[in-house]
Write a protein that holds these residues in place. Structure first.
Motif, mmCIF file in Angstrom:
data_model
loop_
_atom_site.group_PDB
_atom_site.id
_atom_site.type_symbol
_atom_site.label_atom_id
_atom_site.label_comp_id
_atom_site.label_asym_id
_atom_site.label_seq_id
_atom_site.Cartn_x
_atom_site.Cartn_y
_atom_site.Cartn_z
ATOM 1 N N ALA A 183 37.229 47.011 33.663
ATOM 2 C CA ALA A 183 37.885 45.940 34.406
ATOM 3 C C ALA A 183 37.990 44.664 33.568
ATOM 4 C CB ALA A 183 37.112 45.646 35.693
ATOM 5 N N PHE A 184 37.374 44.656 32.381
ATOM 6 C CA PHE A 184 37.396 43.471 31.517
ATOM 7 C C PHE A 184 38.489 43.525 30.456
ATOM 8 C CE2 PHE A 184 33.147 43.204 33.273
ATOM 9 C CZ PHE A 184 33.003 41.851 33.498
ATOM 10 N N ARG A 185 38.914 44.692 30.072
ATOM 11 C CA ARG A 185 39.830 44.852 28.940
ATOM 12 C C ARG A 185 41.244 44.373 29.276
ATOM 13 N NH1 ARG A 185 40.906 49.104 24.774
ATOM 14 N NH2 ARG A 185 42.333 47.944 23.461
ATOM 15 N N GLY A 186 41.629 43.220 28.717
ATOM 16 C CA GLY A 186 42.983 42.716 28.866
ATOM 17 C C GLY A 186 43.356 42.270 30.273
ATOM 18 N N THR A 187 42.365 41.941 31.105
ATOM 19 C CA THR A 187 42.651 41.602 32.499
ATOM 20 C C THR A 187 42.412 40.133 32.843
ATOM 21 O OG1 THR A 187 40.399 42.083 33.223
ATOM 22 C CG2 THR A 187 41.971 43.934 33.258
ATOM 23 N N GLY A 188 41.715 39.407 31.985
ATOM 24 C CA GLY A 188 41.370 38.027 32.294
ATOM 25 C C GLY A 188 40.170 37.901 33.225
ATOM 26 N N LEU A 189 39.520 39.019 33.553
ATOM 27 C CA LEU A 189 38.397 38.986 34.486
ATOM 28 C C LEU A 189 37.247 38.129 33.962
ATOM 29 C CD1 LEU A 189 36.950 39.842 37.077
ATOM 30 C CD2 LEU A 189 36.241 41.947 35.890
ATOM 31 N N GLU A 190 36.912 38.275 32.688
ATOM 32 C CA GLU A 190 35.795 37.504 32.141
ATOM 33 C C GLU A 190 36.052 36.003 32.282
ATOM 34 O OE1 GLU A 190 33.003 37.138 28.146
ATOM 35 O OE2 GLU A 190 34.887 38.252 28.023
ATOM 36 N N GLU A 191 37.238 35.562 31.946
ATOM 37 C CA GLU A 191 37.591 34.152 32.045
ATOM 38 C C GLU A 191 37.555 33.684 33.505
ATOM 39 O OE1 GLU A 191 38.990 35.980 28.389
ATOM 40 O OE2 GLU A 191 39.357 36.531 30.476
ATOM 41 N N TYR A 192 38.067 34.521 34.397
ATOM 42 C CA TYR A 192 38.067 34.210 35.829
ATOM 43 C C TYR A 192 36.639 33.980 36.320
ATOM 44 C CZ TYR A 192 39.039 34.749 40.840
ATOM 45 O OH TYR A 192 39.131 34.552 42.196
ATOM 46 N N LEU A 193 35.714 34.853 35.917
ATOM 47 C CA LEU A 193 34.313 34.735 36.346
ATOM 48 C C LEU A 193 33.650 33.501 35.739
ATOM 49 C CD1 LEU A 193 33.178 38.471 36.130
ATOM 50 C CD2 LEU A 193 33.965 37.200 38.144
ATOM 51 N N LYS A 194 33.890 33.263 34.470
ATOM 52 C CA LYS A 194 33.260 32.121 33.803
ATOM 53 C C LYS A 194 33.757 30.792 34.362
ATOM 54 C CE LYS A 194 31.634 34.363 29.696
ATOM 55 N NZ LYS A 194 31.621 34.492 28.267
ATOM 56 N N GLU A 195 35.041 30.716 34.709
ATOM 57 C CA GLU A 195 35.590 29.491 35.312
ATOM 58 C C GLU A 195 34.902 29.163 36.626
ATOM 59 O OE1 GLU A 195 39.761 30.228 35.810
ATOM 60 O OE2 GLU A 195 40.171 30.093 33.652
#
Length: 192
Positions: free
Chosen positions: A108-120
């Protein structure tokens, strides 16, 4: 059942619930865990843990990658009924603006922007539920761990095609990546 090596409860102020690929394509696999998943979602909402759903889908041959070869072309194409979230989730989604992440590989992290969404949002913990235990759920859990998130992995709200694969994933994740939890864990979390 795999025994957990380490015990800890999620912190509702720092956690998010990931509901991985509960789509029509996987409905036969998803049905046996559906009540536990719905319970987990409701209990997480009760303590204000946000819920994020993922949808595995392919939009064009350019995003098929190795999955096309590995699964002999049996892919979930975007826009098909198989790509939609199962209708049994409608009740727990009604009235909520849940984030939905579209992905085209196991993570769910690869190329989805999920990591950035969570960190924000200052999310430091992920709780993994859904299907398939040993593919998308496990890959997402491992990637979350190596990206610095504390990982909780549901034993009773994840499923796959084979009980041995499910148990093997639980053992591996408990050994090196995740705290194992079940829907009862969330019933004990404090309100705030």
């Amino acid at each position: 059942m795999a025994s957990s090596i380490r015990k800890r409860n999620p912190n509702p102020k720092a956690a998010v619930l990931l509901v991985i690929d509960m789509q029509n394509y996987f409905s036969a696999m998803a049905k046996p865990i559906l009540q536990n998943l719905l319970t987990t979602i409701r209990l997480c909402r009760r303590v204000s843990i946000p819920v994020i759903f993922t949808r595995h889908c392919h939009k064009s041959p350019s995003d098929y990658g190795m999955l096309d070869e590995w699964w002999n072309g049996d892919l979930i194409l975007d826009g098909t009924p198989e790509s939609q979230l199962i209708p049994e989730l409608d009740d727990v989604r009604a009235g909520h603006q849940d984030h939905v992440v579209e992905k085209n590989t196991y993570s769910a992290f690869r190329g989805t922007g999920l990591e950035e969404y969570l960190k924000e949002r200052d999310i430091q913990e992920v709780i993994v539920t859904g299907v398939m235990t040993n593919l998308c759920c496990e890959t997402t859990a491992r990637e979350a761990f190596v990206r610095g998130f504390r990982v909780f992995f549901s034993t009773d709200a994840t499923a796959t095609s084979d009980e041995e694969l499910h148990e093997a994933t639980l053992k591996n994740l408990a050994y090196g990546f995740a705290y194992l939890v079940d829907c009862n864990t969330f019933d004990q979390l404090p309100f705030h």
